[in-house]
Write a protein that holds these residues in place. Structure first.
Motif, short mmCIF file in Angstrom:
data_model
loop_
_atom_site.label_atom_id
_atom_site.label_comp_id
_atom_site.label_asym_id
_atom_site.label_seq_id
_atom_site.Cartn_x
_atom_site.Cartn_y
_atom_site.Cartn_z
N PRO A 1 0.69 -1.09 -0.25
CA PRO A 1 0.11 -0.07 -0.01
C PRO A 1 0.89 1.16 -0.03
O PRO A 1 1.38 1.45 1.08
N GLU B 1 6.05 4.54 3.04
CA GLU B 1 5.09 3.30 3.19
C GLU B 1 4.31 3.38 4.26
O GLU B 1 4.52 3.74 5.39
N PHE B 2 3.18 2.84 4.18
CA PHE B 2 2.19 2.94 5.36
C PHE B 2 2.09 1.40 5.95
O PHE B 2 2.35 0.45 5.65
N GLY C 1 -0.24 -1.17 7.21
CA GLY C 1 -1.50 -1.56 7.24
C GLY C 1 -1.92 -2.34 8.26
O GLY C 1 -1.25 -2.61 9.44
N ASN D 1 -7.06 6.04 1.80
CA ASN D 1 -6.16 5.73 2.78
C ASN D 1 -6.49 5.32 4.21
O ASN D 1 -5.95 5.20 5.23
N ASN E 1 -7.45 3.08 6.86
CA ASN E 1 -6.51 2.22 7.60
C ASN E 1 -5.20 1.93 7.13
O ASN E 1 -4.76 0.54 7.13
N ARG E 2 -4.55 2.91 6.76
CA ARG E 2 -3.37 2.98 6.37
C ARG E 2 -2.66 3.80 7.16
O ARG E 2 -3.05 5.32 7.22
#
Lengths: 232, 430
Positions: free
Chosen positions: B82, B98-99, B101, B248, B250-251
């Motif tokens: 993601p 970078e997220f 998740g 976005n 839940n990131r």
């Protein structure tokens, strides 16, 4: 008793060598006042320095209390001077900024006399030269004669056995000079100390028990002292 | 000669040359002042940083982000990851972020010692208001029980309910409460807009919270914190409302991870990093701040050391002249039987006295001046009741003792000259 044996002191080296005192021998018994006479440059000051251990002649012995002080280590000579000898100089060398009390206290501090005993001794010495009222005064505020009296107080405070006086009245007029001389002789007589006066004043020399006249580093005339090996 | 007598004579000699002694001491005093101030500043700075970190973070908490593909190296494109670039997710450096998740959060929760994983929800709410008042822009943060807060009124003791809120003093004032105490027990509304709605019709809603406490303005609080604090559940609720269905959703950029014991923080950090996350403990945060403080402190200390170095030459010079001036006195003392060692000691103690005087003057002025200036500095820097200059007796004493030692070293050469002086030469009257 001071026993001086064959002392020789040379300044400089080789061609520039200058013999200040040459093979001097004499004895000064206790309770004696001695005048060392001579012109400037005759070697009389060098003799005084050698006898007090300030200088180290290359030859000879100076035996005081059975010890050759020329063979002692520096520290031992320092201790010797602190406890047995004292000095009076022509130009006083008192600490002008300090009080009379502190000036007189210096030899006691050097001789490690405990603080508790110093006060009484200093007061007694100041009283002996009639300067008790100047106790707290700064030395610079004293007159010339008073300064030399202060120097005498400093010289006698630790009750030395030997006092060296280098032209003690040289900077004083005859009246104040006479007062200073009286204090010196009085101490020597009262305590039975040896008083050695370096001078070129014949009148002062005449007041002493003995006289040693120095000329060009040798003794030219000696009166009032027992002669060594005088067995003729 | 007894040491006490030597020290007394040394002190007396200096009193007789007051101006010279004082001027030489002042040179050292400048160094002492600078060093004392910088040490106090360093101490204060570290204490302040410590207090900030302790009151804003929890030692059992780690701040975790997903490790971005090495800075500088070009990352391989991963369609599964993601990943968002562009204004929303770009870091200021242009790297893509970078997220974390939900799967990451689950993975982290599975690590040993981790008791709790909370993503940083930071719901984008619109405003806060209360009945009859204007609407004010607001940011809602999660109330962390491990973070100490100061309260002007009310207070929370680890029991904040999901429908309760902690307001900052500023907000309490803006919302029309004349005193912080008045706000406690009142209800405030937080307005939020759903980002993605079915028919693109804006869906607004207001959520009510009872004011439980008003946090006082503290020099310790980060600026971003302290506005509006609600429970984690409440932030989550707001987040769900605002972000659900958006790209976005839940990131998360950041998550905080709690461990059971403070001692496990470091160990967990290593485990997290092995698993591909970047983790920062409270100690790390403090370390970063302290490095910065230490650099500043080092620069200031350098100036102090330079001043001391300069003053060393002052001492050498003063003492050298003193020896020359007092040649006769030294000669006399030696004639009277003072040993070389004692003469050397006399001048060494004089140098030590100068060092002591300079150190005491400089450090004393620093303490007095610093203590007077402290409230003004705090006011100017907005630190509240925190003082930036903290003088510890050990440091002040250390500065003075250090300068005495330095002065003694500086006095060695003149003292040697004095002790080697030939009394016969010194007493020659011509």
């Amino acid at each position: 008793m001071i026993n001086v044996k064959n002392i020789t002191k040379t300044y400089g080296r080789k061609q520039n060598a200058f013999v200040a005192i040459d093979n001097l021998t004499f004895k000064i018994p206790s309770r004696t006042t001695v005048a060392i006479l001579g012109k400037s440059g005759s070697g009389k000051s060098t003799l005084m320095h050698a006898m007090s251990g300030l200088d180290r002649p290359e030859k000879g012995k100076v035996i005081i209390d059975g010890k050759d002080i020329l063979r002692l280590k520096d520290r031992a000579v320092d201790a010797f001077r602190a406890n047995k000898m004292s000095f009076i100089f022509q130009s006083f060398f008192i600490q002008a900024n300090e009080s009379c009390f502190d000036n007189v206290s210096l030899p006691l501090e050097i001789a490690k006399v405990p603080r508790s005993q110093r006060r009484a001794k200093v007061d007694a010495a100041l009283a002996a030269v009639e300067l008790s009222d100047k106790r707290k005064s700064r030395a610079r505020d004293l007159s010339g004669g008073q300064k030399q009296r202060l120097a005498i107080a400093r010289a006698i405070v630790n009750e030395p056995e030997i006092i060296f006086a280098d032209e003690p009245t040289g900077n004083l007029d005859s009246v104040t000079g006479a007062v200073v001389e009286d204090f010196l002789f009085k101490y020597a007589h009262d305590k039975g100390a040896i008083l050695i006066i370096v001078t070129h004043d014949p009148d002062l020399a005449a007041k002493c028990d003995a006289r040693i006249e120095i000329q060009d580093g040798t003794i030219s005339k000696m009166t009032g002292l027992p002669m060594e090996g005088k067995k003729k | 000669m007894r040491t006490t007598d030597i020290i007394r004579r040394a002190g007396r000699s200096l009193r007789q040359a007051k101006t010279r002694t004082l001027l030489t001491s002042l040179a050292i005093g400048v160094g002492a002042f600078t060093i004392t101030i910088s040490l106090a500043g360093g101490q204060g700075g570290r204490d302040y940083a410590d207090a900030i970190v302790n009151s804003n973070t929890d030692v059992r908490e780690l701040v975790v982000t997903k490790e971005s593909e090495d800075t500088g190296a070009i990352a391989e494109y991963n369609p599964e990851a993601p990943q968002v670039t562009g204004p929303a997710g770009a870091s200021p450096f242009g790297d893509s972020i970078e997220f974390l998740g939900l799967s990451d959060l689950d993975a982290i929760a599975g690590i040993d010692n981790v008791t709790d994983v909370t993503p940083n929800y930071s719901p984008a709410v619109d405003y806060v208001t209360t009945e009859g008042e204007k609407k004010y822009r607001a940011t809602v943060s999660t109330f962390s029980p491990g973070v100490s807060l100061e309260y002007a009124a009310g207070g929370v003791n680890n029991d904040l309910a999901d429908d309760e809120i902690v307001l900052s003093e500023d907000y309490a004032k803006a919302l029309g409460f004349s005193t912080p105490a008045e706000a406690v027990g009142e209800v405030v509304q937080i307005g939020a807009t759903k980002q993605r709605t079915l028919f693109s019709v804006p869906q607004r809603e207001e959520f009510g919270y009872t004011v439980r406490g008003v946090s006082s303005e503290s020099g310790l609080a980060f600026r971003s914190q302290g506005s509006l604090l609600v429970t984690q559940e409440a932030t989550k609720g707001l987040y769900e409302f605002v972000s659900e269905g958006s790209p976005n959703y839940n990131r998360f950029i950041v998550a905080s991870v709690r461990v059971a014991e403070p001692s496990q923080a470091e160990e967990t950090k290593v485990t997290l990093e092995e698993a591909g996350y970047t983790a920062q403990t409270a100690a790390d945060l403090l370390g970063t701040v302290n490095t910065f403080i230490n650099v500043l402190l080092g620069i200031l200390l350098g100036f102090g050391a330079l001043a001391v170095l300069t003053s060393i030459f002052g001492i050498v010079n003063t003492q050298y002249i003193s020896v020359l001036e007092r040649t006769q006195q030294i000669g006399l003392m030696k004639a009277l039987g003072m040993s070389q060692a004692d003469v050397g000691k006399l001048f060494t103690f004089e140098a030590a006295w100068i060092g002591f005087l300079g150190g005491a003057i400089g450090a004393g002025l620093a303490v007095v001046g610093g203590t007077i200036a402290n409230p003004y500095i705090s006011e100017a820097l907005g630190l509240g009741d925190i003082f930036l200059l903290i003088f510890t007796p050990v440091q002040v004493l250390g500065v003075i003792v250090g300068l005495i030692l330095i002065s003694i070293v500086a006095g060695i050469m003149p003292a040697r000259k004095a002790s080697k002086l030939d009394p016969i030469e010194a007493l020659r009257t011509e």
